[in-house]
Design a protein around this motif. Structure first.
Motif, PDB file in Angstrom:
ATOM      1  N   GLY A 325       0.662  -1.180   0.040  1.00 37.44           N
ATOM      2  CA  GLY A 325      -0.173  -0.066   0.006  1.00 37.44           C
ATOM      3  C   GLY A 325       0.674   1.211   0.004  1.00 37.44           C
ATOM      4  N   THR A 326       2.295   1.048  -0.062  1.00 32.34           N
ATOM      5  CA  THR A 326       2.876   2.288   0.059  1.00 32.34           C
ATOM      6  C   THR A 326       3.878   2.552  -1.304  1.00 32.34           C
ATOM      7  OG1 THR A 326       3.007   1.969   2.413  1.00 32.34           O
ATOM      8  CG2 THR A 326       4.789   3.285   1.617  1.00 32.34           C
ATOM      9  N   VAL A 327       4.083   4.089  -1.374  1.00 35.99           N
ATOM     10  CA  VAL A 327       5.119   4.195  -2.494  1.00 35.99           C
ATOM     11  C   VAL A 327       6.029   5.228  -1.847  1.00 35.99           C
ATOM     12  CG1 VAL A 327       5.266   5.418  -4.726  1.00 35.99           C
ATOM     13  CG2 VAL A 327       3.308   4.177  -4.236  1.00 35.99           C
ATOM     14  N   SER A 328       7.361   4.706  -1.876  1.00 37.13           N
ATOM     15  CA  SER A 328       8.407   5.371  -1.366  1.00 37.13           C
ATOM     16  C   SER A 328       8.812   6.377  -2.180  1.00 37.13           C
ATOM     17  CB  SER A 328       9.410   4.478  -0.722  1.00 37.13           C
ATOM     18  OG  SER A 328       8.841   3.691   0.245  1.00 37.13           O
ATOM     19  N   ILE A 329       8.907   7.313  -2.032  1.00 36.62           N
ATOM     20  CA  ILE A 329       9.550   8.538  -3.236  1.00 36.62           C
ATOM     21  C   ILE A 329      10.674   9.489  -2.562  1.00 36.62           C
ATOM     22  CG2 ILE A 329       8.908  10.428  -4.738  1.00 36.62           C
ATOM     23  CD1 ILE A 329       6.045   9.413  -4.582  1.00 36.62           C
ATOM     24  N   ASP A 330      11.752   9.182  -3.480  1.00 36.28           N
ATOM     25  CA  ASP A 330      13.064   9.733  -2.918  1.00 36.28           C
ATOM     26  C   ASP A 330      13.199  10.879  -3.597  1.00 36.28           C
ATOM     27  OD1 ASP A 330      14.976  10.189  -0.972  1.00 36.28           O
ATOM     28  OD2 ASP A 330      16.335   8.764  -1.848  1.00 36.28           O
ATOM     29  N   MET A 331      12.557  12.148  -3.473  1.00 33.85           N
ATOM     30  CA  MET A 331      12.821  13.455  -4.176  1.00 33.85           C
ATOM     31  C   MET A 331      14.269  14.151  -3.609  1.00 33.85           C
ATOM     32  SD  MET A 331      10.457  13.692  -1.705  1.00 33.85           S
ATOM     33  CE  MET A 331       8.816  13.422  -2.220  1.00 33.85           C
ATOM     34  N   PRO A 332      14.829  15.018  -4.342  1.00 34.51           N
ATOM     35  CA  PRO A 332      15.761  15.872  -3.650  1.00 34.51           C
ATOM     36  C   PRO A 332      15.346  16.166  -2.310  1.00 34.51           C
ATOM     37  CG  PRO A 332      15.426  16.770  -5.768  1.00 34.51           C
ATOM     38  CD  PRO A 332      14.167  15.779  -5.485  1.00 34.51           C
ATOM     39  N   ASN A 333      16.493  16.215  -1.353  1.00 33.21           N
ATOM     40  CA  ASN A 333      16.195  16.742   0.029  1.00 33.21           C
ATOM     41  C   ASN A 333      14.914  16.298   0.706  1.00 33.21           C
ATOM     42  OD1 ASN A 333      17.177  19.293  -1.771  1.00 33.21           O
ATOM     43  ND2 ASN A 333      18.437  18.829   0.018  1.00 33.21           N
ATOM     44  N   SER A 334      14.605  14.997   0.615  1.00 35.44           N
ATOM     45  CA  SER A 334      13.507  14.290   0.811  1.00 35.44           C
ATOM     46  C   SER A 334      13.130  14.471   2.606  1.00 35.44           C
ATOM     47  CB  SER A 334      13.310  12.815   0.379  1.00 35.44           C
ATOM     48  OG  SER A 334      14.406  12.094   1.061  1.00 35.44           O
ATOM     49  N   GLU A 335      14.264  14.236   3.253  1.00 35.14           N
ATOM     50  CA  GLU A 335      14.013  14.481   4.649  1.00 35.14           C
ATOM     51  C   GLU A 335      13.289  15.637   5.046  1.00 35.14           C
ATOM     52  OE1 GLU A 335      17.225  13.065   7.063  1.00 35.14           O
ATOM     53  OE2 GLU A 335      15.841  13.088   8.993  1.00 35.14           O
ATOM     54  N   GLU A 336      14.082  16.620   4.487  1.00 36.54           N
ATOM     55  CA  GLU A 336      13.349  18.053   4.745  1.00 36.54           C
ATOM     56  C   GLU A 336      11.872  18.228   4.168  1.00 36.54           C
ATOM     57  OE1 GLU A 336      16.521  21.007   3.477  1.00 36.54           O
ATOM     58  OE2 GLU A 336      15.057  22.473   3.233  1.00 36.54           O
ATOM     59  N   VAL A 337      11.817  17.834   2.815  1.00 36.87           N
ATOM     60  CA  VAL A 337      10.504  17.871   2.341  1.00 36.87           C
ATOM     61  C   VAL A 337       9.509  17.285   3.222  1.00 36.87           C
ATOM     62  CG1 VAL A 337       9.268  17.174   0.520  1.00 36.87           C
ATOM     63  CG2 VAL A 337      11.393  17.992  -0.132  1.00 36.87           C
ATOM     64  N   CYS A 338       9.814  16.118   3.992  1.00 36.75           N
ATOM     65  CA  CYS A 338       8.981  15.463   4.795  1.00 36.75           C
ATOM     66  C   CYS A 338       8.469  16.170   5.937  1.00 36.75           C
ATOM     67  CB  CYS A 338       9.352  14.077   5.249  1.00 36.75           C
ATOM     68  SG  CYS A 338       8.296  13.338   6.322  1.00 36.75           S
ATOM     69  N   ARG A 339       9.643  16.983   6.633  1.00 33.69           N
ATOM     70  CA  ARG A 339       9.316  17.889   7.738  1.00 33.69           C
ATOM     71  C   ARG A 339       8.387  18.957   7.291  1.00 33.69           C
ATOM     72  NH1 ARG A 339      14.845  17.148   9.335  1.00 33.69           N
ATOM     73  NH2 ARG A 339      15.461  18.880   8.095  1.00 33.69           N
ATOM     74  N   GLU A 340       8.548  19.705   6.153  1.00 35.49           N
ATOM     75  CA  GLU A 340       7.819  20.746   5.727  1.00 35.49           C
ATOM     76  C   GLU A 340       6.586  20.221   5.361  1.00 35.49           C
ATOM     77  OE1 GLU A 340       7.207  24.532   5.177  1.00 35.49           O
ATOM     78  OE2 GLU A 340       9.134  23.775   5.735  1.00 35.49           O
ATOM     79  N   LEU A 341       6.204  18.940   4.866  1.00 40.81           N
ATOM     80  CA  LEU A 341       4.939  18.408   4.462  1.00 40.81           C
ATOM     81  C   LEU A 341       4.154  18.330   5.766  1.00 40.81           C
ATOM     82  CD1 LEU A 341       5.661  15.731   1.771  1.00 40.81           C
ATOM     83  CD2 LEU A 341       4.338  17.772   1.591  1.00 40.81           C
ATOM     84  N   LEU A 342       4.683  17.919   6.889  1.00 39.35           N
ATOM     85  CA  LEU A 342       4.035  17.716   8.216  1.00 39.35           C
ATOM     86  C   LEU A 342       3.562  19.136   8.917  1.00 39.35           C
ATOM     87  CD1 LEU A 342       6.433  15.133   9.777  1.00 39.35           C
ATOM     88  CD2 LEU A 342       4.002  14.631   9.127  1.00 39.35           C
ATOM     89  N   LYS A 343       4.358  20.232   8.422  1.00 44.73           N
ATOM     90  CA  LYS A 343       3.983  21.395   8.769  1.00 44.73           C
ATOM     91  C   LYS A 343       2.701  21.940   8.153  1.00 44.73           C
ATOM     92  CE  LYS A 343       8.441  23.356   9.679  1.00 44.73           C
ATOM     93  NZ  LYS A 343       9.506  24.094   8.964  1.00 44.73           N
ATOM     94  N   ARG A 344       2.604  21.548   6.887  1.00 47.16           N
ATOM     95  CA  ARG A 344       1.380  21.899   6.273  1.00 47.16           C
ATOM     96  C   ARG A 344       0.307  20.752   6.198  1.00 47.16           C
ATOM     97  NH1 ARG A 344       4.226  24.249   0.457  1.00 47.16           N
ATOM     98  NH2 ARG A 344       6.079  25.212   1.696  1.00 47.16           N
ATOM     99  N   GLU A 345       0.382  20.097   7.512  1.00 52.02           N
ATOM    100  CA  GLU A 345      -0.846  19.203   7.735  1.00 52.02           C
ATOM    101  C   GLU A 345      -0.997  18.048   6.620  1.00 52.02           C
ATOM    102  OE1 GLU A 345      -2.982  19.570  10.548  1.00 52.02           O
ATOM    103  OE2 GLU A 345      -1.443  20.997  11.240  1.00 52.02           O
ATOM    104  N   ILE A 346       0.184  17.666   5.797  1.00 50.40           N
ATOM    105  CA  ILE A 346       0.249  16.634   5.151  1.00 50.40           C
ATOM    106  C   ILE A 346       1.154  15.673   5.710  1.00 50.40           C
ATOM    107  CG2 ILE A 346       0.751  15.746   2.795  1.00 50.40           C
ATOM    108  CD1 ILE A 346       0.237  18.791   1.708  1.00 50.40           C
ATOM    109  N   LEU A 347       0.293  14.620   6.210  1.00 48.68           N
ATOM    110  CA  LEU A 347       0.816  13.511   7.127  1.00 48.68           C
ATOM    111  C   LEU A 347       1.303  12.299   6.245  1.00 48.68           C
ATOM    112  CD1 LEU A 347      -1.153  13.622  10.220  1.00 48.68           C
ATOM    113  CD2 LEU A 347       0.335  15.296   9.341  1.00 48.68           C
ATOM    114  N   VAL A 348       3.024  12.292   6.465  1.00 50.07           N
ATOM    115  CA  VAL A 348       3.640  11.210   5.590  1.00 50.07           C
ATOM    116  C   VAL A 348       4.694  11.001   6.614  1.00 50.07           C
ATOM    117  CG1 VAL A 348       2.821  11.802   3.155  1.00 50.07           C
ATOM    118  CG2 VAL A 348       4.835  12.993   4.284  1.00 50.07           C
ATOM    119  N   ASP A 349       5.551  10.137   6.085  1.00 50.00           N
ATOM    120  CA  ASP A 349       6.828  10.069   6.958  1.00 50.00           C
ATOM    121  C   ASP A 349       8.047   9.836   6.211  1.00 50.00           C
ATOM    122  OD1 ASP A 349       6.738   7.218   6.330  1.00 50.00           O
ATOM    123  OD2 ASP A 349       6.532   6.254   8.257  1.00 50.00           O
TER     124      ASP A 349
END
Ligand SMILES: Cc1ncc(COP(=O)(O)O)c(C=O)c1O
Length: 388
Positions: A325-349
């Motif tokens: 059920g998961t798609v792991s996507i490694d975009m540039p700077n993915s760890e930082e992108v994840c942190r930013e997504l969480l701030k925007r209420e988009i919950l991923v890990d």
């Protein structure tokens, strides 16, 4: 047709406030958990110690049956525990490592807690063989099969790999293990609830997992299926009074084992977590895994299309039949992108060697996938401007 599933959205309060794409980690809480917890408190408050006899003692087995129903396990074959790691310990305690058959075969893509547990059994004489992945996404089946030999005792495998969502060829691995007299512990944590699992068709010896991800059951409930013929013979050394034929006799000396599922339990059960798990299990049973799987394949395929459009690396199988059920996507700077997504209420890990994990469930809209991916695009754009 699968959009009929969207009528369940109102059962999950967090969907009103966030874009919830993280059911591989923690499934959304069903609204019914509020009542389940209140019901638990009311019973404790009003029935006191009588609650054990009236409800709590049997609850561990009842919830086991509810979970078992989702993986075609016969009634009474699933015991409940705190987590997968303790399920491994219970299985290990049914065997010994002092004979020639003392080899443990697992893949390096296993969930680390499972590896840590089996590696630690070296101190008791276990020989551990780790099969390495070539691409970080898939487990080389042939190499697994070759490693399983006449000296192999236990093969602890993940049905679906947590990092990449690769669906292992459990059937081939179980078949080979049985040919040489070994037992497979199938960890279905990342499959049950999103990928069909049939423990009888697979002829699994043991299957374990937890309810907090795809089953929307919250933390604190793990489960262990033991094939009924094994269940009647095995004698776990990790045991306790709940596994006794007559717990209330408080007999001194060695245990006389109860029948499964209590045979595989040990001490006092985790009643509040069991109560909290039930609303999710009820909904999952009602929705049905085939409908969930159909929608999941479509939505994960869409996520891959969107990632490809941006040229981001996809660390999950492209073949929907081999992908959970998961798609792991490694975009540039993915760890930082994840942190930013969480701030925007988009919950991923985010996980190392995986990237950002997007895990839609039956309650997600197609639009939410676009929202998640567009937000990544925007974050990367803002970042590029900031560093210019
Ligand atoms: C495949 C798999 N197994 C096990 C676990 C967790 O193990 P435990 O229940 O012991 O915390 C996870 C994730 O949390 C997982 O993805």
């Amino acid at each position: 047709m699968t959009e009929a599933l969207l009528r369940y959205r109102s059962e999950f309060p967090i969907l009103e406030r966030t874009t919830y794409l993280i059911s591989n980690s923690l499934g959304a809480m069903p609204r019914g958990v509020y009542d389940a917890m209140k019901g638990y408190a009311d019973i404790w408050a009003t029935r006191g110690v009588r609650a054990w006899q009236e409800r709590w003692w049997q609850l561990a087995a009842d919830v086991g049956d509810e979970i078992g129903g989702l993986m075609n396990a016969p009634k009474g074959s699933v015991s409940t525990h705190q987590n997968v790691t303790s399920c491994q310990a219970i299985v290990a305690s049914c065997f010994e490592f002092s004979s020639k058959r003392n080899k443990i075969v697992y893949s390096d893509l296993n969930f680390p807690s499972v590896m840590y547990f089996w590696e630690a059994q070296r101190a008791l004489g276990a020989r551990v063989h780790m099969v390495k992945t070539d691409d970080g996404i898939t487990v080389p089946t042939e190499r697994m099969l070759d490693a399983i030999d006449e000296r192999t005792l236990i093969v602890p495998i993940s049905h679906v790999i947590f990092r990449s969502a690769y669906i292992q060829d459990a059937e081939a691995i179980i078949e080979k293990a049985h040919k040489v007299g070994a037992h497979v512990v199938l960890d279905v944590f990342q499959s049950l609830g999103t990928v069909p699992v049939d423990v009888q068709a697979l002829d699994a010896d043991f299957a374990c997992g937890g309810v907090l991800k795809w089953l929307c059951g919250g933390p604190g409930v793990g489960y262990l299926y033991v094939r009924p013929d094994l269940g009647r013979q095995l004698k776990p050394r990790f045991t306790g009074w709940f596994a006794h034929q007559n717990s209330m006799a408080f007999e001194a000396g060695p245990i006389r084992y109860a029948e499964p599922p209590f045979r595989f339990m040990n001490g006092t059960t985790h009643v509040p977590a069991l109560e909290a798990a039930r609303p999710g299990l009820r909904i999952l049973t009602e929705v049905g895994i085939p409908r969930i799987r159909e929608k999941s394949k479509r939505q994960t395929t869409r996520l891959i299309e969107l990632a490809d459009r941006h040229g981001w690396r996809v660390n999950s199988p492209r073949d929907a039949e081999k992908r959970g059920g998961t798609v792991s996507i490694d975009m540039p700077n993915s760890e930082e992108v994840c942190r930013e997504l969480l701030k925007r209420e988009i919950l991923v890990d985010w996980r190392p060697k995986a990237g950002v994990r997007f895990s839609p469930h039956f309650y997600n809209t197609d639009e939410e996938l676009e929202i998640g991916i567009s937000a990544v695009e925007e974050i990367l754009k803002d970042r590029a401007v900031a560093v210019r």
